[in-house]
Design a protein around this motif. Structure first.
Motif, PDB file in Angstrom:
ATOM      1  N   ASP A   1     -37.791  22.213  -9.854  1.00 45.43           N
ATOM      2  CA  ASP A   1     -39.250  22.217  -9.702  1.00 45.43           C
ATOM      3  C   ASP A   1     -39.696  21.442  -8.468  1.00 45.43           C
ATOM      4  OD1 ASP A   1     -39.457  23.696 -12.014  1.00 45.43           O
ATOM      5  OD2 ASP A   1     -39.886  21.968 -13.297  1.00 45.43           O
ATOM      6  N   ASP A   2     -38.863  20.486  -8.006  1.00 52.25           N
ATOM      7  CA  ASP A   2     -39.219  19.712  -6.812  1.00 52.25           C
ATOM      8  C   ASP A   2     -39.421  20.604  -5.588  1.00 52.25           C
ATOM      9  OD1 ASP A   2     -39.334  17.189  -7.906  1.00 52.25           O
ATOM     10  OD2 ASP A   2     -37.233  16.724  -7.491  1.00 52.25           O
ATOM     11  N   ARG A   3     -38.753  21.751  -5.566  1.00 51.29           N
ATOM     12  CA  ARG A   3     -38.886  22.654  -4.423  1.00 51.29           C
ATOM     13  C   ARG A   3     -40.342  23.046  -4.187  1.00 51.29           C
ATOM     14  NH1 ARG A   3     -36.768  27.872  -6.086  1.00 51.29           N
ATOM     15  NH2 ARG A   3     -38.950  28.210  -6.610  1.00 51.29           N
ATOM     16  N   ASP A   4     -41.138  23.137  -5.255  1.00 48.92           N
ATOM     17  CA  ASP A   4     -42.534  23.539  -5.120  1.00 48.92           C
ATOM     18  C   ASP A   4     -43.365  22.499  -4.379  1.00 48.92           C
ATOM     19  OD1 ASP A   4     -41.984  25.877  -6.494  1.00 48.92           O
ATOM     20  OD2 ASP A   4     -42.540  25.034  -8.440  1.00 48.92           O
TER      21      ASP A   4
ATOM     22  N   LEU B   1     -41.841  16.068   0.923  1.00 55.63           N
ATOM     23  CA  LEU B   1     -42.201  16.383  -0.455  1.00 55.63           C
ATOM     24  C   LEU B   1     -43.614  15.883  -0.711  1.00 55.63           C
ATOM     25  CD1 LEU B   1     -38.930  15.485  -2.394  1.00 55.63           C
ATOM     26  CD2 LEU B   1     -39.739  17.746  -1.683  1.00 55.63           C
ATOM     27  N   LYS B   2     -44.475  16.776  -1.093  1.00 56.19           N
ATOM     28  CA  LYS B   2     -45.879  16.430  -1.343  1.00 56.19           C
ATOM     29  C   LYS B   2     -45.964  15.519  -2.554  1.00 56.19           C
ATOM     30  CE  LYS B   2     -50.383  18.673  -1.508  1.00 56.19           C
ATOM     31  NZ  LYS B   2     -51.075  19.956  -1.336  1.00 56.19           N
ATOM     32  N   GLU B   3     -46.568  14.330  -2.370  1.00 57.17           N
ATOM     33  CA  GLU B   3     -46.622  13.336  -3.434  1.00 57.17           C
ATOM     34  C   GLU B   3     -47.934  13.363  -4.216  1.00 57.17           C
ATOM     35  OE1 GLU B   3     -44.097  11.684  -4.351  1.00 57.17           O
ATOM     36  OE2 GLU B   3     -42.760  12.139  -2.668  1.00 57.17           O
TER      37      GLU B   3
ATOM     38  N   ALA C   1     -31.214  14.277  -5.505  1.00 52.67           N
ATOM     39  CA  ALA C   1     -30.663  15.333  -4.651  1.00 52.67           C
ATOM     40  C   ALA C   1     -31.709  15.790  -3.651  1.00 52.67           C
ATOM     41  CB  ALA C   1     -30.182  16.496  -5.511  1.00 52.67           C
ATOM     42  N   ALA C   2     -32.972  15.874  -4.094  1.00 52.54           N
ATOM     43  CA  ALA C   2     -34.045  16.322  -3.203  1.00 52.54           C
ATOM     44  C   ALA C   2     -34.146  15.420  -1.983  1.00 52.54           C
ATOM     45  CB  ALA C   2     -35.380  16.354  -3.956  1.00 52.54           C
ATOM     46  N   GLN C   3     -34.152  14.095  -2.192  1.00 53.87           N
ATOM     47  CA  GLN C   3     -34.317  13.181  -1.064  1.00 53.87           C
ATOM     48  C   GLN C   3     -33.096  13.184  -0.153  1.00 53.87           C
ATOM     49  OE1 GLN C   3     -37.303  11.509  -0.344  1.00 53.87           O
ATOM     50  NE2 GLN C   3     -36.185  11.421   1.595  1.00 53.87           N
ATOM     51  N   LEU C   4     -31.901  13.307  -0.736  1.00 50.30           N
ATOM     52  CA  LEU C   4     -30.692  13.352   0.090  1.00 50.30           C
ATOM     53  C   LEU C   4     -30.700  14.569   1.001  1.00 50.30           C
ATOM     54  CD1 LEU C   4     -27.848  12.315   0.812  1.00 50.30           C
ATOM     55  CD2 LEU C   4     -26.974  13.700  -1.090  1.00 50.30           C
ATOM     56  N   VAL C   5     -31.048  15.725   0.447  1.00 51.19           N
ATOM     57  CA  VAL C   5     -31.057  16.950   1.244  1.00 51.19           C
ATOM     58  C   VAL C   5     -32.193  16.911   2.260  1.00 51.19           C
ATOM     59  CG1 VAL C   5     -31.239  19.462   1.125  1.00 51.19           C
ATOM     60  CG2 VAL C   5     -29.960  18.224  -0.610  1.00 51.19           C
ATOM     61  N   LEU C   6     -33.326  16.330   1.876  1.00 46.78           N
ATOM     62  CA  LEU C   6     -34.420  16.164   2.826  1.00 46.78           C
ATOM     63  C   LEU C   6     -33.979  15.265   3.982  1.00 46.78           C
ATOM     64  CD1 LEU C   6     -37.417  16.996   3.177  1.00 46.78           C
ATOM     65  CD2 LEU C   6     -38.011  14.824   2.098  1.00 46.78           C
TER      66      LEU C   6
END
Length: 205
Positions: free
Chosen positions: A156-159, A174-176, A3-8
């Motif tokens: 937690d990915d939001r952080d 997203l910081k890797e 979901a994080a990557q799709l919304v990004l």
């Protein structure tokens, strides 16, 4: 895709145009149609959308709905990266946070969903959510994207979300890893060159 990557990816339809301005991949209905076509599998997985969305063709109403949702998402991205500044593309376009949250909730509510438990034998049980009743494709799209955005922003990915502040960049990423400052190496190179030029000008004064 998460979901994080799709919304990004939705947020990154606003990008630098290479000439000092901002380009919009969702400038017209054709752009939205192309974006959905490029993300069909990801939408089915991360946004829990049914396969019948695959032949989706956007119209002006769908374009407005998705762009309105994207503005809410980018507003909430800007909130998530505080106290750092938001993307330069958003500096003058942010909604009040409460309005962005209400817009996200209204978009998600366009299509009610129902839980579905699958439990193969042998194998683990899995809980998924699917539309509770048939709905127009635009409602499926907007509500699915909104639910994916809410899931990401509550995770937690939001952080790990950051705004890239390299010259001319307007991206979120997203910081890797702990030392990552830029969305991609080319942005890091531009930032280092700009920093060197500023120091050189300061030394010349």
């Amino acid at each position: 895709m998460s979901a994080a990557q799709l919304v990004l990816d939705l947020a990154l339809t606003v990008r630098h145009d290479g000439r000092g301005g901002v380009a919009d991949d969702l400038e017209d209905a054709e752009g939205l149609t192309a974006w959905v076509a490029a993300h069909t599998a990801e939408l089915a997985e991360a946004a829990a959308l049914p396969d019948p969305l695959a032949p989706f063709t956007a119209d002006p109403a769908a374009l407005t709905a998705v762009r309105d949702l994207r503005r809410a998402v980018r507003t909430l991205f800007a909130r998530a990266v505080r106290p750092a500044p938001p993307s330069p593309a958003d500096a003058e376009r942010l909604l009040p946070a409460d309005e962005a949250l209400d817009r996200l909730a209204a978009a998600a509510a366009r299509v009610p969903v129902a839980p579905r438990l699958t439990w193969p034998e042998p194998g683990p049980a899995e809980l998924t959510y699917r539309p509770a009743a048939p709905a127009p494709p635009v409602d499926l799209l907007v509500s699915g994207l909104a639910r994916a955005a809410a899931a990401f922003l509550a995770s937690d990915d939001r952080d790990r979300l950051r705004a890239c502040h390299a010259p001319r960049c307007v991206r979120y990423f997203l910081k890797e890893h702990p030392r990552q400052e830029w969305c991609k190496p080319s942005c890091g190179n531009r930032a280092r060159v700009a920093r060197h030029q500023r120091r050189h000008r300061a030394d010349a004064l």
